[in-house]
Design a protein around this motif. Sequence first.
Motif, PDB file in Angstrom:
ATOM      1  N   HIS A 138       0.923  -2.009   0.020  1.00 49.58           N
ATOM      2  CA  HIS A 138      -0.197  -0.575  -0.180  1.00 49.58           C
ATOM      3  C   HIS A 138       0.755   1.339  -0.212  1.00 49.58           C
ATOM      4  O   HIS A 138       2.111   1.059   0.385  1.00 49.58           O
ATOM      5  CB  HIS A 138      -0.594  -0.224   1.662  1.00 49.58           C
ATOM      6  N   PRO A 139       0.750   2.347  -0.759  1.00 50.70           N
ATOM      7  CA  PRO A 139       0.939   3.748  -0.518  1.00 50.70           C
ATOM      8  C   PRO A 139       1.461   3.793   0.857  1.00 50.70           C
ATOM      9  O   PRO A 139       1.109   3.746   2.281  1.00 50.70           O
ATOM     10  CB  PRO A 139       0.164   4.850  -1.090  1.00 50.70           C
ATOM     11  N   ALA A 140       2.678   4.044   1.287  1.00 53.11           N
ATOM     12  CA  ALA A 140       3.284   4.988   2.787  1.00 53.11           C
ATOM     13  C   ALA A 140       2.018   5.833   3.615  1.00 53.11           C
ATOM     14  O   ALA A 140       2.135   5.139   4.331  1.00 53.11           O
ATOM     15  CB  ALA A 140       4.658   5.196   2.738  1.00 53.11           C
ATOM     16  N   THR A 141       1.311   6.135   2.516  1.00 50.14           N
ATOM     17  CA  THR A 141       0.858   7.242   3.013  1.00 50.14           C
ATOM     18  C   THR A 141      -0.470   6.932   3.865  1.00 50.14           C
ATOM     19  O   THR A 141      -0.572   7.330   5.207  1.00 50.14           O
ATOM     20  CB  THR A 141      -0.146   9.036   2.118  1.00 50.14           C
ATOM     21  N   ASP A 142      -1.103   5.827   3.163  1.00 52.53           N
ATOM     22  CA  ASP A 142      -1.867   4.984   3.664  1.00 52.53           C
ATOM     23  C   ASP A 142      -1.525   4.211   5.094  1.00 52.53           C
ATOM     24  O   ASP A 142      -2.138   3.780   5.819  1.00 52.53           O
ATOM     25  CB  ASP A 142      -2.349   3.820   2.508  1.00 52.53           C
ATOM     26  N   VAL A 143      -0.368   3.461   4.989  1.00 52.38           N
ATOM     27  CA  VAL A 143       0.455   2.918   6.047  1.00 52.38           C
ATOM     28  C   VAL A 143      -0.108   3.366   7.431  1.00 52.38           C
ATOM     29  O   VAL A 143      -0.028   3.412   8.323  1.00 52.38           O
ATOM     30  CB  VAL A 143       1.625   2.337   5.528  1.00 52.38           C
ATOM     31  N   LEU A 144       0.503   5.088   7.249  1.00 51.28           N
ATOM     32  CA  LEU A 144       1.444   6.221   8.348  1.00 51.28           C
ATOM     33  C   LEU A 144      -0.219   6.232   8.219  1.00 51.28           C
ATOM     34  O   LEU A 144      -0.989   6.162  10.526  1.00 51.28           O
ATOM     35  CB  LEU A 144       1.431   7.399   7.105  1.00 51.28           C
ATOM     36  N   SER A 145      -1.763   6.351   7.412  1.00 52.92           N
ATOM     37  CA  SER A 145      -2.863   6.999   8.349  1.00 52.92           C
ATOM     38  C   SER A 145      -3.844   5.842   9.143  1.00 52.92           C
ATOM     39  O   SER A 145      -4.222   5.840   9.847  1.00 52.92           O
ATOM     40  CB  SER A 145      -3.549   7.286   8.006  1.00 52.92           C
ATOM     41  N   ASN A 146      -3.770   4.210   8.630  1.00 56.77           N
ATOM     42  CA  ASN A 146      -3.614   2.807   8.727  1.00 56.77           C
ATOM     43  C   ASN A 146      -3.523   2.544  10.580  1.00 56.77           C
ATOM     44  O   ASN A 146      -4.399   1.693  11.277  1.00 56.77           O
ATOM     45  CB  ASN A 146      -4.157   2.144   7.860  1.00 56.77           C
ATOM     46  N   GLN A 147      -1.842   2.730  10.280  1.00 57.69           N
ATOM     47  CA  GLN A 147      -1.184   1.908  11.313  1.00 57.69           C
ATOM     48  C   GLN A 147      -1.710   0.439  11.528  1.00 57.69           C
ATOM     49  O   GLN A 147      -0.853   0.502  12.578  1.00 57.69           O
ATOM     50  CB  GLN A 147      -1.788   3.036  12.901  1.00 57.69           C
ATOM     51  N   TYR A 148      -1.215   0.404  10.647  1.00 54.18           N
ATOM     52  CA  TYR A 148      -1.367  -1.126  10.189  1.00 54.18           C
ATOM     53  C   TYR A 148      -0.424  -1.280   8.468  1.00 54.18           C
ATOM     54  O   TYR A 148      -0.634  -0.493   8.216  1.00 54.18           O
ATOM     55  CB  TYR A 148      -2.713  -2.093  10.549  1.00 54.18           C
ATOM     56  N   GLY A 149      -0.240  -2.775   8.793  1.00 54.42           N
ATOM     57  CA  GLY A 149       0.362  -3.337   7.164  1.00 54.42           C
ATOM     58  C   GLY A 149       1.347  -4.568   7.038  1.00 54.42           C
ATOM     59  O   GLY A 149       1.008  -4.698   8.550  1.00 54.42           O
ATOM     60  N   ASP A 150       1.277  -4.900   5.774  1.00 55.58           N
ATOM     61  CA  ASP A 150       2.400  -6.595   6.512  1.00 55.58           C
ATOM     62  C   ASP A 150       3.540  -6.563   5.904  1.00 55.58           C
ATOM     63  O   ASP A 150       4.064  -4.692   5.928  1.00 55.58           O
ATOM     64  CB  ASP A 150       1.966  -6.977   4.934  1.00 55.58           C
ATOM     65  N   CYS A 151       4.848  -6.984   5.964  1.00 55.43           N
ATOM     66  CA  CYS A 151       6.112  -6.571   5.966  1.00 55.43           C
ATOM     67  C   CYS A 151       6.200  -5.737   4.956  1.00 55.43           C
ATOM     68  O   CYS A 151       6.734  -4.871   5.079  1.00 55.43           O
ATOM     69  CB  CYS A 151       6.589  -8.237   5.538  1.00 55.43           C
ATOM     70  N   LYS A 152       5.871  -5.914   3.854  1.00 54.56           N
ATOM     71  CA  LYS A 152       5.534  -4.706   2.279  1.00 54.56           C
ATOM     72  C   LYS A 152       5.316  -2.889   2.815  1.00 54.56           C
ATOM     73  O   LYS A 152       5.461  -2.283   2.433  1.00 54.56           O
ATOM     74  CB  LYS A 152       5.468  -5.110   0.761  1.00 54.56           C
ATOM     75  N   ASP A 153       4.184  -3.238   3.784  1.00 54.03           N
ATOM     76  CA  ASP A 153       3.491  -1.918   3.823  1.00 54.03           C
ATOM     77  C   ASP A 153       4.906  -1.335   4.561  1.00 54.03           C
ATOM     78  O   ASP A 153       5.281  -0.323   4.994  1.00 54.03           O
ATOM     79  CB  ASP A 153       2.183  -2.347   4.054  1.00 54.03           C
ATOM     80  N   LYS A 154       5.189  -2.346   6.059  1.00 52.14           N
ATOM     81  CA  LYS A 154       5.985  -1.580   6.803  1.00 52.14           C
ATOM     82  C   LYS A 154       7.319  -1.287   5.969  1.00 52.14           C
ATOM     83  O   LYS A 154       8.345   0.206   6.258  1.00 52.14           O
ATOM     84  CB  LYS A 154       6.512  -2.629   8.372  1.00 52.14           C
ATOM     85  N   HIS A 155       7.834  -2.361   5.109  1.00 50.32           N
ATOM     86  CA  HIS A 155       9.113  -1.683   4.331  1.00 50.32           C
ATOM     87  C   HIS A 155       9.028  -0.513   3.421  1.00 50.32           C
ATOM     88  O   HIS A 155       9.702   0.426   3.755  1.00 50.32           O
ATOM     89  CB  HIS A 155       9.598  -2.778   3.393  1.00 50.32           C
ATOM     90  N   THR A 156       7.712   0.061   3.399  1.00 51.67           N
ATOM     91  CA  THR A 156       7.221   1.232   2.196  1.00 51.67           C
ATOM     92  C   THR A 156       6.958   2.323   3.109  1.00 51.67           C
ATOM     93  O   THR A 156       7.833   3.354   2.329  1.00 51.67           O
ATOM     94  CB  THR A 156       6.190   1.083   1.244  1.00 51.67           C
ATOM     95  N   LEU A 157       7.111   1.932   4.695  1.00 50.75           N
ATOM     96  CA  LEU A 157       6.659   2.967   5.045  1.00 50.75           C
ATOM     97  C   LEU A 157       7.695   3.596   6.399  1.00 50.75           C
ATOM     98  O   LEU A 157       8.551   4.583   5.856  1.00 50.75           O
ATOM     99  CB  LEU A 157       6.240   2.909   6.863  1.00 50.75           C
ATOM    100  N   LEU A 158       8.715   2.615   6.310  1.00 52.32           N
ATOM    101  CA  LEU A 158      10.461   3.066   6.861  1.00 52.32           C
ATOM    102  C   LEU A 158      10.993   3.752   5.573  1.00 52.32           C
ATOM    103  O   LEU A 158      11.717   4.350   5.679  1.00 52.32           O
ATOM    104  CB  LEU A 158      10.665   1.385   7.028  1.00 52.32           C
ATOM    105  N   ALA A 159      11.196   3.311   4.076  1.00 50.78           N
ATOM    106  CA  ALA A 159      11.770   3.853   3.714  1.00 50.78           C
ATOM    107  C   ALA A 159      11.509   5.116   2.831  1.00 50.78           C
ATOM    108  O   ALA A 159      12.383   6.305   2.847  1.00 50.78           O
ATOM    109  CB  ALA A 159      11.576   3.001   1.215  1.00 50.78           C
ATOM    110  N   ALA A 160      10.485   4.994   2.989  1.00 49.83           N
ATOM    111  CA  ALA A 160       9.943   6.464   2.397  1.00 49.83           C
ATOM    112  C   ALA A 160      10.044   7.794   3.685  1.00 49.83           C
ATOM    113  O   ALA A 160      10.779   9.128   3.336  1.00 49.83           O
ATOM    114  CB  ALA A 160       8.496   6.801   2.883  1.00 49.83           C
ATOM    115  N   LEU A 161      10.139   7.255   5.042  1.00 51.36           N
ATOM    116  CA  LEU A 161      10.318   8.021   5.879  1.00 51.36           C
ATOM    117  C   LEU A 161      11.983   8.360   6.154  1.00 51.36           C
ATOM    118  O   LEU A 161      12.333   9.361   6.340  1.00 51.36           O
ATOM    119  CB  LEU A 161       9.714   7.000   7.593  1.00 51.36           C
ATOM    120  N   LEU A 162      12.437   7.223   5.836  1.00 51.85           N
ATOM    121  CA  LEU A 162      13.840   7.951   6.045  1.00 51.85           C
ATOM    122  C   LEU A 162      14.490   8.567   4.269  1.00 51.85           C
ATOM    123  O   LEU A 162      15.182   9.296   4.537  1.00 51.85           O
ATOM    124  CB  LEU A 162      14.840   6.019   5.374  1.00 51.85           C
ATOM    125  N   GLU A 163      13.499   8.590   3.548  1.00 53.55           N
ATOM    126  CA  GLU A 163      14.584   9.257   1.710  1.00 53.55           C
ATOM    127  C   GLU A 163      13.953  10.690   2.293  1.00 53.55           C
ATOM    128  O   GLU A 163      14.496  11.706   2.468  1.00 53.55           O
ATOM    129  CB  GLU A 163      13.459   8.357   1.217  1.00 53.55           C
TER     130      GLU A 163
END
Length: 120
Positions: free
Chosen positions: A56-81
């Motif tokens: 899912h898009p990182a913004t969705d993961v951030l607002s939903n506060q849940y996700g699978d491993c791919k979602d958590k990686h995507t959020l982590l990568a976006a925050l780090l970038e």
Amino acid sequence: MQQDRAKPSPEIRAKAVELTKSAQDEDAKLRAIYDYVSTHFRYIGVSFGIGRYQPHPATDVLSNQYGDCKDKHTLLAALLEAVGIKAFLPSLIRLANLILMSLHPPNSITSSRPSHVATI
């Protein structure tokens, strides 16, 4: 499938700045962001259709506060970038192979589909 979903949005950038405002160096920024993603987001995996492979898009993961491993990686990568740290493409892992290798010869494992993602 993943890169455009990990682009930092204004919400992602604001959260990254908030998380790292007291960080003295890049290592402290990385730790602050990792701690946030690893402890504030529930792991929920729904594995069907394109969701098996596309986060899912990182913004969705951030607002939903849940996700699978791919979602958590995507959020982590976006925050780090957002704070200037490059997270490399995710590493796909077939956990079944790691778990079953000690029980069965490697050639007997038939699943070739990755079952987990780790950020490197």
